[in-house]
Scaffold this active site. Structure first.
Site, PDB file in Angstrom:
ATOM      1  CG  ASP A 734      -2.188   0.772   1.017  1.00 16.47           C
ATOM      2  OD1 ASP A 734      -2.190   1.684   0.170  1.00 16.47           O
ATOM      3  OD2 ASP A 734      -3.182   0.494   1.708  1.00 16.47           O
ATOM      4  CD1 TRP A 735       0.229   5.699  -3.416  1.00 13.96           C
ATOM      5  CD2 TRP A 735       0.007   3.480  -3.464  1.00 13.96           C
ATOM      6  NE1 TRP A 735       0.118   5.306  -4.736  1.00 13.96           N
ATOM      7  CE2 TRP A 735      -0.027   3.957  -4.798  1.00 13.96           C
ATOM      8  CE3 TRP A 735      -0.110   2.114  -3.257  1.00 13.96           C
ATOM      9  CZ2 TRP A 735      -0.161   3.119  -5.909  1.00 13.96           C
ATOM     10  CZ3 TRP A 735      -0.254   1.267  -4.354  1.00 13.96           C
ATOM     11  CH2 TRP A 735      -0.276   1.782  -5.655  1.00 13.96           C
TER      12      TRP A 735
END
Length: 823
Positions: A734-735
């Site tokens: 995820d970012w």
């Protein structure tokens, strides 16, 4: 992922005025998205409609037929089309509201009341803050006088009251009025309307389960209740079609709705900032309620009414040691067309291992059946799919999937509560279905729920210590490090040569030096990369000139799952819960195949979708993105999405792997869960999706799982995902991610630690600091390779092969887009 919204904020319908008619829609699309495929809108409307769940229909108040209706509640105009955050913040070209949808469906709407609400809503617009995670759960309601309601009752026969809720990324629901509970103004509105009208229908426009216990307070005064899960741009129009009977009600709940929040087994262990203990273990949702507390259920899992009646005729066709097969006749014995969903539940014997009273084993939704029409459904249940995971060795087979000896009961019906027992199969001996190894087990002590019995044999809640981790992690990893291919330097081999069969992938990878391998292990540093379509979530693959010179194409990722999040306009599709509530796998695949075509038109190569975490607790803000409290529904729906998207040559990226069930402090929170519950509940859907649909990419979650951040979790990603399930795709973070040093290999920190776990790509690629994400890439990978005990070249090459597999799979779509742009 934490991002700045691409769309505008501050005006209704997430920055887009609602359309009022089909004729106006054509004009709107000319100015917003003339490329929108009309078929996508039609199928999105059908899916949103089939996801609407009819909970009550006393006296057959619905469909509305020829009645004039008075619509109350500001959400009739300020419709919640989707939840908040990256999963829904799409620059949507249009959104319907409910009043316009009802008129479109031919329903006579009281114009005087509608105009009153239009004026009030225009004068009191919703305050949609642009502050991340601070969006409103509800909009303040218009004060309603008894005189206004009484006057409306002289002009209309039926009242429709609309109540709306939203939550989302970094925005959990709250156990308070205006979120999980009704506000005082909403209560007053219901009191006032039900006092004036003999028949009142309540429409709930929400993405999450909310408290519905108040329905009982009104008795027969509330005749109809629809749960309208957020259905995207066509959602309100779809709800109107169901209210009117244009599309028959056919949705089914994918969650249990209990009488109170305290009834949910997770309620005592949800919301902790640092730790959530999954003490309920495998007893999530209906598995808990049907076993221990059936009287605390207001609406059971799988429940949903229609506008007609069906007879179910289940027959056992075959039963042996491998499977049991049912032939289930479904006959429409009512007076209106409709669809029905047949559901098969299983009960395992529970000798050494505690078992829920019932577990969903198979389901199928019929086609549209006219009155008197029948369909025969065949459902086959493999016994291996009913196996339980023994994490404590209670059966004598630790860390194995087992089928215990004893009676297996099978129940067929249209929801978990009404399903009748139709077959019993006795297994004479325990069988080990699959022997694996301990992985991702707890490192902290806690107690988990189990089944105890009272003197009369009735199930009651008991507790036992959870088995803790015993594996030698350091030894396991060290014994599995991949060999390196000797680095040759640039030999002029391009990735196209591998695709054309004139060179091997190993020979291509051998050309890459450590810097290039490290570049393949990250995205293009920031979101909105200039290498991809404007507004993209990030680009991976050919992120440097040297990589692109070797034929590695840049791969564009975009947020999902409810739409393609770019600077350009894009469709806003039904939420994950809405899609799952259809129980219609072919319909979901058809919709997402059209969505895949839209990805190609808009320049998206990888859609960060589907979201498929379990609805462990009704307050989780991102539940709208996810499917269900049940892993079978979750896995089969996710597989349907992946098949649809990837049928068009683009990629889907299921998320968030794994046990991401809370938004509060999500990047720091530790999900402490037994190995059994992790495998049977929180990983099972991912396993089904991986095995059945083979997604090209997969995203890890932000949270820790038993003390290890998911993006560093060797047990989850290497041992289980790749080793046990055979996954060969590309795993991305995820970012951004949290800084950490490998506890067993201190020469590995941050990205080097991640690569050892076989999490292939850091997205979007930059560094996260206390001051927020930074627009540069760190050099932890290159540094680690240079020191004793650090990351090996073989590990980098292994990750590169995973990334290049994704790039190669997407090459035809990327090249076609490039040629079209050049042409």
């Amino acid at each position: 992922m934490p991002t700045t919204p691409v769309t505008e904020s501050g005006d209704r319908s997430h920055g887009v005025m609602a359309v009022e008619s089909v004729a106006q829609l054509s004009t709107v699309l000319e100015d917003t998205d003339p490329t929108l495929d009309p078929a996508l809108g039609r199928i999105a409307r059908q899916a949103a409609a089939e996801g609407v769940v009819l909970l009550r229909n006393d006296g057959r108040v619905l469909p509305l037929a020829h009645a004039t209706v008075a619509v109350f509640g500001r959400v009739q105009l300020d419709w919640f089309a989707v939840g908040y955050g990256s999963g829904g913040d799409v620059k949507v070209p249009y959104v319907w509201n409910l009043v316009a949808g009802l008129r479109d469906a031919g329903v006579a709407v009281d114009g005087e009341l509608a105009e009153l609400y239009r004026r009030w809503c225009s004068e009191h617009p919703p305050e949609l803050t642009g502050t991340w995670g601070q969006w409103p759960h509800h909009f303040p309601e218009m004060p309603l006088s008894a005189e206004v309601a009484a006057a409306a009752a002289t002009r209309a026969e039926v009242a429709v009251v609309v109540i709306g809720r939203a939550a989302g990324e970094a925005r959990d629901s709250l156990r308070e009025p205006g979120s999980f509970e009704l506000t005082a103004a909403e209560r007053t509105m219901l009191d006032t309307v039900t006092a004036a009208f003999a028949r009142t229908v309540v429409v709930l426009d929400a993405g999450n389960v909310m408290d519905l216990s108040w329905i009982a307070d009104y008795g027969h005064r509330i005749s109809g209740v629809l749960y309208a899960w957020q259905g995207g741009m066509e959602g309100a129009r779809a709800v109107a079609a169901v209210l009117a009977g244009e599309i028959p009600a056919s949705g089914k709940l994918t969650d249990t709705i209990a009488w109170s929040y305290d009834d949910y087994p997770s309620s005592a262990n949800f919301g902790g900032r640092d730790v959530n203990v999954y003490a309920e273990d495998i007893f999530v949702g209906y598995r808990y309620f049907e076993t221990f507390a059936p009287d605390r259920v207001q609406f059971p899992f799988g429940f949903g009414l229609g506008y007609t009646d069906f007879e179910i005729d289940p027959r056992v066709v075959q039963a042996d040691d491998v499977a049991i097969e049912f032939s289930i006749g479904v006959r429409n014995v009512g007076t209106a067309p409709g669809k029905e969903t047949v559901q098969v539940y299983a009960t395992a014997p529970g000798v050494a291992l505690s078992q829920p009273a019932r577990v969903l084993a198979a389901f199928h939704k019929t086609g549209l059946l006219a009155p008197g029409e029948s369909e025969r459904v065949t459902l086959r249940v493999l016994f291996d799919e009913l196996a339980s995971y023994d994490d404590a060795g209670a059966t004598g087979h630790p860390h194995a999937w087992v089928l215990e000896a004893g009676d297996y009961l099978f129940h067929v019906g249209t929801d978990v509560r009404s399903a009748a027992t139709v077959a019993t199969v006795t297994r004479d001996a325990l069988r080990v279905v699959r022997q694996v190894s301990e992985a991702a087990a707890p490192v902290h002590d806690f107690s988990r729920m189990r089944v105890d019995r009272d003197d009369e044999g009735r199930a009651r809640v008991g507790w036992e210590p959870v088995p803790r981790a015993t594996v030698d992690r350091k030894g396991r990893i060290a014994s599995e490090l991949p060999p390196a291919t000797a680095v040759t330097g640039d030999l002029g081999i391009r990735l196209d040569d591998v695709d054309e069969g004139t060179a091997t992938l190993d020979a291509f990878v051998a050309q890459l030096d450590v810097t290039e391998l490290a570049d393949l292990a990250r995205g293009d540093v920031t979101m909105h990369s200039p290498l991809g379509a404007a507004g993209n979530a990030g680009v991976l693959g050919g992120v440097t000139a040297s990589l692109r010179d070797k034929g590695i194409r840049p791969v564009t990722t975009t947020d999902g799952p409810s739409g393609i999040r770019l600077s350009a306009y894009a469709s806003l599709l039904p939420s994950g819960t809405a899609l799952a509530s259809t129980w219609n796998l072919p319909l979901v695949t058809e919709l997402t195949a059209l969505h895949g075509q839209e990805m190609i038109r808009k320049g998206s190569d990888v859609l960060l979708s589907p979201g498929m975490n379990i609805h462990r607790d009704p307050l989780c803000g991102r539940n709208f993105e996810y499917f269900s409290e049940d892993p079978l529904v979750t896995g089969r729906m996710a597989a349907a999405v992946v098949r649809g998207v990837q049928s068009q040559g683009v990629a889907a990226c299921p998320k968030h792997f794994a046990a991401n069930n809370q938004e509060t402090n999500r990047t720091r929170n530790d999900s402490r869960v037994s190995e059994r519950a992790l495998r049977e509940i929180y990983l099972r859907g991912f396993e089904l999706c991986v095995r059945e649909a083979r997604p090209l990419a997969l995203m890890t979650s932000y949270n820790q799982v038993n003390g290890v951040w998911a993006h560093y979790h060797h047990d989850l990603v290497t041992v289980i995902l790749r080793g046990e399930w055979g996954y060969e795709g590309c795993v991305i973070t995820d970012w951004w991610m949290e800084d950490a040093t490998d506890p067993d290999f201190p020469a590995l920190a941050n990205n080097a630690y991640r690569v050892r776990a076989q999490v292939d790509v850091l997205m979007p690629g930059g560094v996260k600091t206390d001051d927020g994400p930074q627009a540069y890439a760190d050099d932890t990978i290159v540094q680690s390779v240079a020191v004793p005990g650090g990351l090996t070249v073989g590990e980098l090459q292994r990750g590169a092969r995973n990334v290049l597999g994704l790039v190669r799979a997407l090459r035809p779509v990327i090249d076609a887009r490039t040629q079209e742009r050049v042409g």
